[in-house]
Write a protein that holds these residues in place. Structure first.
Motif, PDB file in Angstrom:
ATOM      1  N   PHE A  81       0.871  -1.175   0.000  1.00 20.86           N
ATOM      2  CA  PHE A  81       0.000   0.000   0.000  1.00 20.86           C
ATOM      3  C   PHE A  81       0.907   1.223   0.000  1.00 20.86           C
ATOM      4  N   HIS A  82       0.879   1.987  -1.086  1.00 20.95           N
ATOM      5  CA  HIS A  82       1.834   3.068  -1.293  1.00 20.95           C
ATOM      6  C   HIS A  82       1.250   4.446  -0.993  1.00 20.95           C
ATOM      7  N   LEU A  83       0.018   4.522  -0.545  1.00 26.11           N
ATOM      8  CA  LEU A  83      -0.624   5.820  -0.321  1.00 26.11           C
ATOM      9  C   LEU A  83      -0.826   6.132   1.159  1.00 26.11           C
ATOM     10  N   PHE A  84      -0.078   5.442   2.011  1.00 28.22           N
ATOM     11  CA  PHE A  84      -0.273   5.649   3.453  1.00 28.22           C
ATOM     12  C   PHE A  84      -0.034   7.101   3.853  1.00 28.22           C
ATOM     13  N   LEU A  85       1.022   7.707   3.318  1.00 23.33           N
ATOM     14  CA  LEU A  85       1.349   9.090   3.683  1.00 23.33           C
ATOM     15  C   LEU A  85       0.325  10.083   3.150  1.00 23.33           C
ATOM     16  N   ALA A  86      -0.499   9.652   2.203  1.00 23.47           N
ATOM     17  CA  ALA A  86      -1.531  10.541   1.669  1.00 23.47           C
ATOM     18  C   ALA A  86      -2.786  10.557   2.545  1.00 23.47           C
ATOM     19  N   LEU A  87      -2.869   9.628   3.471  1.00 22.97           N
ATOM     20  CA  LEU A  87      -4.022   9.591   4.378  1.00 22.97           C
ATOM     21  C   LEU A  87      -3.960  10.757   5.354  1.00 22.97           C
ATOM     22  N   PRO A  88      -5.112  11.215   5.851  1.00 19.36           N
ATOM     23  CA  PRO A  88      -5.107  12.274   6.874  1.00 19.36           C
ATOM     24  C   PRO A  88      -4.314  11.837   8.096  1.00 19.36           C
ATOM     25  N   TYR A  89      -3.726  12.807   8.774  1.00 22.84           N
ATOM     26  CA  TYR A  89      -2.874  12.529   9.936  1.00 22.84           C
ATOM     27  C   TYR A  89      -3.616  11.710  10.988  1.00 22.84           C
ATOM     28  N   GLU A  90      -4.871  12.050  11.266  1.00 19.82           N
ATOM     29  CA  GLU A  90      -5.637  11.362  12.290  1.00 19.82           C
ATOM     30  C   GLU A  90      -5.828   9.888  11.953  1.00 19.82           C
ATOM     31  N   ILE A  91      -6.043   9.583  10.670  1.00 16.03           N
ATOM     32  CA  ILE A  91      -6.218   8.184  10.259  1.00 16.03           C
ATOM     33  C   ILE A  91      -4.901   7.435  10.382  1.00 16.03           C
ATOM     34  N   ARG A  92      -3.789   8.082   9.992  1.00 17.04           N
ATOM     35  CA  ARG A  92      -2.489   7.426  10.126  1.00 17.04           C
ATOM     36  C   ARG A  92      -2.185   7.096  11.589  1.00 17.04           C
ATOM     37  N   MET A  93      -2.472   8.010  12.490  1.00 12.38           N
ATOM     38  CA  MET A  93      -2.199   7.763  13.908  1.00 12.38           C
ATOM     39  C   MET A  93      -3.098   6.661  14.449  1.00 12.38           C
ATOM     40  N   ALA A  94      -4.354   6.612  13.967  1.00  9.78           N
ATOM     41  CA  ALA A  94      -5.258   5.544  14.409  1.00  9.78           C
ATOM     42  C   ALA A  94      -4.751   4.186  13.923  1.00  9.78           C
ATOM     43  N   ILE A  95      -4.206   4.132  12.712  1.00 14.30           N
ATOM     44  CA  ILE A  95      -3.659   2.878  12.190  1.00 14.30           C
ATOM     45  C   ILE A  95      -2.442   2.450  13.012  1.00 14.30           C
ATOM     46  N   TRP A  96      -1.566   3.406  13.325  1.00 18.10           N
ATOM     47  CA  TRP A  96      -0.403   3.062  14.152  1.00 18.10           C
ATOM     48  C   TRP A  96      -0.845   2.513  15.512  1.00 18.10           C
ATOM     49  N   GLU A  97      -1.885   3.103  16.066  1.00 17.27           N
ATOM     50  CA  GLU A  97      -2.349   2.635  17.383  1.00 17.27           C
ATOM     51  C   GLU A  97      -2.893   1.217  17.297  1.00 17.27           C
ATOM     52  N   LEU A  98      -3.528   0.871  16.170  1.00 16.30           N
ATOM     53  CA  LEU A  98      -4.022  -0.496  15.997  1.00 16.30           C
ATOM     54  C   LEU A  98      -2.877  -1.501  15.903  1.00 16.30           C
ATOM     55  N   CYS A  99      -1.693  -1.024  15.561  1.00 17.55           N
ATOM     56  CA  CYS A  99      -0.533  -1.908  15.455  1.00 17.55           C
ATOM     57  C   CYS A  99       0.108  -2.203  16.816  1.00 17.55           C
ATOM     58  N   LEU A 100      -0.291  -1.508  17.866  1.00 18.60           N
ATOM     59  CA  LEU A 100       0.278  -1.752  19.188  1.00 18.60           C
ATOM     60  C   LEU A 100      -0.116  -3.148  19.681  1.00 18.60           C
ATOM     61  N   PRO A 101       0.790  -3.853  20.316  1.00 17.57           N
ATOM     62  CA  PRO A 101       0.456  -5.204  20.799  1.00 17.57           C
ATOM     63  C   PRO A 101      -0.383  -5.167  22.071  1.00 17.57           C
ATOM     64  N   HIS A 102      -1.159  -6.211  22.282  1.00 19.27           N
ATOM     65  CA  HIS A 102      -1.819  -6.469  23.566  1.00 19.27           C
ATOM     66  C   HIS A 102      -1.015  -7.579  24.240  1.00 19.27           C
ATOM     67  N   ARG A 103      -0.328  -7.248  25.302  1.00 16.58           N
ATOM     68  CA  ARG A 103       0.639  -8.169  25.877  1.00 16.58           C
ATOM     69  C   ARG A 103       0.189  -8.780  27.193  1.00 16.58           C
ATOM     70  N   VAL A 104       0.826  -9.901  27.518  1.00 22.39           N
ATOM     71  CA  VAL A 104       0.708 -10.508  28.833  1.00 22.39           C
ATOM     72  C   VAL A 104       1.992 -10.149  29.574  1.00 22.39           C
TER      73      VAL A 104
END
Length: 420
Positions: free
Chosen positions: A10-33
């Motif tokens: 996906f080559h258009l990530f930087l074209a997304l609005p800042y808020e959407i990019r930050m929300a995507i990064w947050e979804l990448c955070l792990p849920h750990r034990v």
């Protein structure tokens, strides 16, 4: 014609609005034990070859996205912090915290991205981004490796006050906003068949501490997962979206399909000849869903017996000692019935030794009753009251991804974890 783009690109990530990019990064955070203390392999049954340390160390590293770009690092810093900073901050704000909190931690400056993995002041040379000790409040399950005969790897006498480790677990879970708490099943009763007759027995003060939470994930089985390919572990998605959550808890009663996924991953990329831990766990203990769940149900039935019997066996002063007024419940106030009204079935155990100390942590065979041959009389009001106050202990399997190849002879192990 432009080059065909695969579904993985996906080559258009930087074209997304800042808020959407930050929300995507947050979804990448792990849920750990997250583990409060390192696991002690010598307390596991059967004996585990894996040292278990590699997964413990990897589990406290900052999330993988902390090393991608400035935006992703901002999300990591916003949602988490250095574990040493967390411990020191709580110790300074709450002088009445459990005494072990912060004793061996060094304060660090988290305003700069330089948290430390330091456990002792002499380890300051190890301070670096890669060795950071990281926690993510609100996105974790907090796990306690303590059992009644646990020995702290750092030499601390944590069994002096037997309710303290559980109290520390619940106290930290509150301040870390943990989504759930987890304990070793061995803290109450070992899971291995026939092992409970020689295993540790829960103390009355530990029962008091456990009663402060409504439910726990009880780890009945540790399964170290060694693979020949790091990429396979990461691409499987079983250890987090980006492979940075090496500890995973699975409820076999509700998610057996996930256990089969771990088994399939090991069968495809594990050492089926030399890794005897995995052979024993995957091909024997976890071979049958019905068989394993039956063992879990039998374990829970015995937990109820041990819980009730320990409260009945202890005298009133020991059972009530140290309870705050708001912790005393109806079950504590009820007079204890005679033994024969608590149990059904014949008692084949002749009785405990005459020199038995009531304060001693003794094996279940030292009880007045033979738990193996007797059942609880669940029509008895006192038994009903004790079981109503007992938390739910939900059996879970813990999978630990270890890249250190501990199962090999020391001379054959790689000097560094395998990198693909």
């Amino acid at each position: 014609m432009s080059a065909e783009v695969t579904s993985a690109e996906f080559h258009l990530f930087l074209a997304l609005p800042y808020e959407i990019r930050m929300a995507i990064w947050e979804l990448c955070l792990p849920h750990r034990v997250e583990e409060i203390e390192p696991p002690e392999r010598y307390l596991r049954w059967p004996y585990i070859i894996c040292t278990l340390d590699a997964a413990y160390m990897a589990n406290y590293r900052p999330p993988a996205i902390s090393r991608v770009c400035r935006e992703s690092r901002t999300i990591v810093l916003k949602t988490g912090e250095s574990y040493t900073h967390f411990a020191c901050a709580l110790a300074s704000r709450f002088p009445d915290a459990p005494r072990r909190l912060g004793d061996n931690f060094v304060a660090v400056d988290t305003t700069r991205y330089r948290p430390s993995y330091t456990l002792y002041t002499g380890d300051l040379a190890r301070e670096s981004v890669e060795n950071a000790m990281w926690t993510q409040p609100g996105r974790l399950t907090l796990h306690l490796n303590f059992t009644e005969d646990y020995e702290d790897p750092y030499g601390e006498q944590i069994t002096r006050e037997r309710e303290e480790p559980v109290a520390e677990l619940l106290w930290r879970a509150q301040h870390l906003r943990a989504t759930s708490v987890s304990i070793m099943a061995d803290l109450i009763l070992p899971f291995c068949e026939n092992n409970w007759r020689v295993g540790p027995v829960i103390h009355v003060s530990t029962i008091r501490a456990l009663r402060r939470a409504p439910s726990y994930n009880a780890v009945v089985l540790h399964v170290p997962v060694h693979l020949t390919s790091v990429a396979a572990a990461r691409q499987s998605g079983l250890f987090g979206l980006l492979g940075d959550a090496p500890l995973q808890l699975v409820n076999p009663a509700t998610d057996w399909a996930r256990i089969e996924q771990f088994k399939a991953l090991w069968l495809a990329h594990g050492d089926l000849v030399k890794d005897r831990d995995a052979v024993s766990h995957f091909l024997v203990t976890l071979a049958s869903e019905q068989g394993f769940l039956t063992r879990c149900r039998l374990w829970y039935a015995d937990v109820e017996k041990v819980w009730v019997n320990r409260l009945h066996d202890g005298d009133s002063h020991q059972s009530r000692y140290g309870l705050r007024e708001d912790e005393v419940n109806e079950a504590d106030e009820m007079p204890k019935p005679d033994m024969d009204s608590v149990w059904t079935g014949a008692n084949h155990w002749p009785g405990r030794d005459s020199v038995w100390d009531p304060d001693e942590i003794a094996a279940p065979t030292r009880y007045w009753v033979d738990i193996a041959t007797r059942s609880l009389n669940k029509t008895n009001p006192w038994v009903q009251a004790q079981l109503a106050e007992m938390p739910q202990f939900v059996p879970h399997v813990m999978f630990r991804y270890c890249d250190a190849k501990c199962y090999l002879p020391e001379a054959e192990r790689p000097q560094r974890p395998i990198k693909d």
